[in-house]
Design a protein around this motif. Sequence first.
Motif, mmCIF file in Angstrom:
data_model
loop_
_atom_site.group_PDB
_atom_site.id
_atom_site.type_symbol
_atom_site.label_atom_id
_atom_site.label_comp_id
_atom_site.label_asym_id
_atom_site.label_seq_id
_atom_site.Cartn_x
_atom_site.Cartn_y
_atom_site.Cartn_z
ATOM 1 N N LEU A 117 52.009 -12.130 -63.878
ATOM 2 C CA LEU A 117 50.537 -12.428 -64.423
ATOM 3 C C LEU A 117 50.494 -12.597 -65.811
ATOM 4 O O LEU A 117 49.671 -13.561 -66.238
ATOM 5 C CB LEU A 117 49.768 -11.065 -63.857
ATOM 6 N N TRP A 118 51.215 -11.849 -66.601
ATOM 7 C CA TRP A 118 51.180 -12.166 -68.010
ATOM 8 C C TRP A 118 51.722 -13.654 -68.342
ATOM 9 O O TRP A 118 50.923 -14.553 -69.215
ATOM 10 C CB TRP A 118 52.246 -11.120 -68.582
ATOM 11 N N TYR A 119 52.766 -14.064 -67.624
ATOM 12 C CA TYR A 119 53.355 -15.405 -67.884
ATOM 13 C C TYR A 119 52.085 -16.218 -67.551
ATOM 14 O O TYR A 119 52.006 -17.283 -68.274
ATOM 15 C CB TYR A 119 54.458 -15.590 -67.210
ATOM 16 N N ALA A 148 57.938 -24.263 -75.516
ATOM 17 C CA ALA A 148 58.490 -23.093 -75.731
ATOM 18 C C ALA A 148 57.694 -22.157 -74.981
ATOM 19 O O ALA A 148 58.387 -21.075 -74.668
ATOM 20 C CB ALA A 148 58.324 -22.666 -77.310
ATOM 21 N N THR A 149 56.458 -22.218 -74.843
ATOM 22 C CA THR A 149 55.679 -21.542 -73.739
ATOM 23 C C THR A 149 56.241 -21.364 -72.581
ATOM 24 O O THR A 149 56.358 -20.195 -71.903
ATOM 25 C CB THR A 149 54.142 -21.575 -73.919
ATOM 26 N N MET A 150 56.454 -22.331 -71.940
ATOM 27 C CA MET A 150 57.346 -22.488 -70.599
ATOM 28 C C MET A 150 58.441 -22.069 -70.494
ATOM 29 O O MET A 150 58.802 -21.052 -69.490
ATOM 30 C CB MET A 150 57.262 -23.869 -69.974
ATOM 31 N N ILE A 164 65.446 -11.855 -59.229
ATOM 32 C CA ILE A 164 63.760 -12.150 -58.764
ATOM 33 C C ILE A 164 63.014 -12.339 -59.589
ATOM 34 O O ILE A 164 61.919 -13.035 -59.472
ATOM 35 C CB ILE A 164 63.630 -10.853 -58.187
ATOM 36 N N ASP A 165 63.021 -11.816 -61.224
ATOM 37 C CA ASP A 165 62.304 -12.127 -62.099
ATOM 38 C C ASP A 165 62.201 -13.676 -62.335
ATOM 39 O O ASP A 165 61.160 -14.325 -62.499
ATOM 40 C CB ASP A 165 62.500 -11.317 -63.416
ATOM 41 N N ILE A 166 63.405 -14.143 -62.632
ATOM 42 C CA ILE A 166 63.435 -15.680 -62.651
ATOM 43 C C ILE A 166 63.031 -16.523 -61.497
ATOM 44 O O ILE A 166 62.245 -17.483 -61.955
ATOM 45 C CB ILE A 166 65.231 -16.063 -62.631
ATOM 46 N N LEU A 222 59.841 -18.997 -62.041
ATOM 47 C CA LEU A 222 59.755 -20.270 -61.753
ATOM 48 C C LEU A 222 58.577 -20.575 -60.799
ATOM 49 O O LEU A 222 57.845 -21.550 -61.118
ATOM 50 C CB LEU A 222 60.958 -20.566 -61.097
ATOM 51 N N LEU A 223 58.182 -19.671 -60.117
ATOM 52 C CA LEU A 223 57.077 -20.021 -58.955
ATOM 53 C C LEU A 223 55.747 -19.999 -59.619
ATOM 54 O O LEU A 223 54.860 -20.672 -59.392
ATOM 55 C CB LEU A 223 57.262 -18.757 -57.691
#
Length: 144
Positions: free
Chosen positions: A72-74, A97-99, A121-123, A127-128
Amino acid sequence: MNDVMQKCNYILIVAFVMLVLGSGIYIFFREEVIFTSWIPDSWMALLPNYGDKIDSESLVGRIFLYSLADALWYGSLLLVESQLRNDVWYSKVMTVATMALPFVFELLQWAGVMAGTFDWIDIIIYLLTLITFLLCSRNFYFKH
């Protein structure tokens, strides 16, 4: 208010809501994480913690407790950055850089350079989130 400004306001409101929801997961479902360390212990003691009501052994529970807030933060960061973007070269560098930011953080955690726990799982969740953002920005709401 013109349509462009209205769309920008809508996107920033969505980004703010995502930021608040992600923060809420940390505050109400997690204990003793870096994010909540700035909140005085006396305040945290007043807040309910619902983390024990989530099955952290299940995939859904694990994603909710340990990955959703960051996603959500991303997503919020990507939305805000999309409203700051323009056609100059350094804006494009900031977009890349943000991505890349959460992926770099995970890599630094894996290498032991940064505090935190590396998690595949975070990765996948990042990515999703990025794919969803790119599809939406290309097809729907986020075109300038």
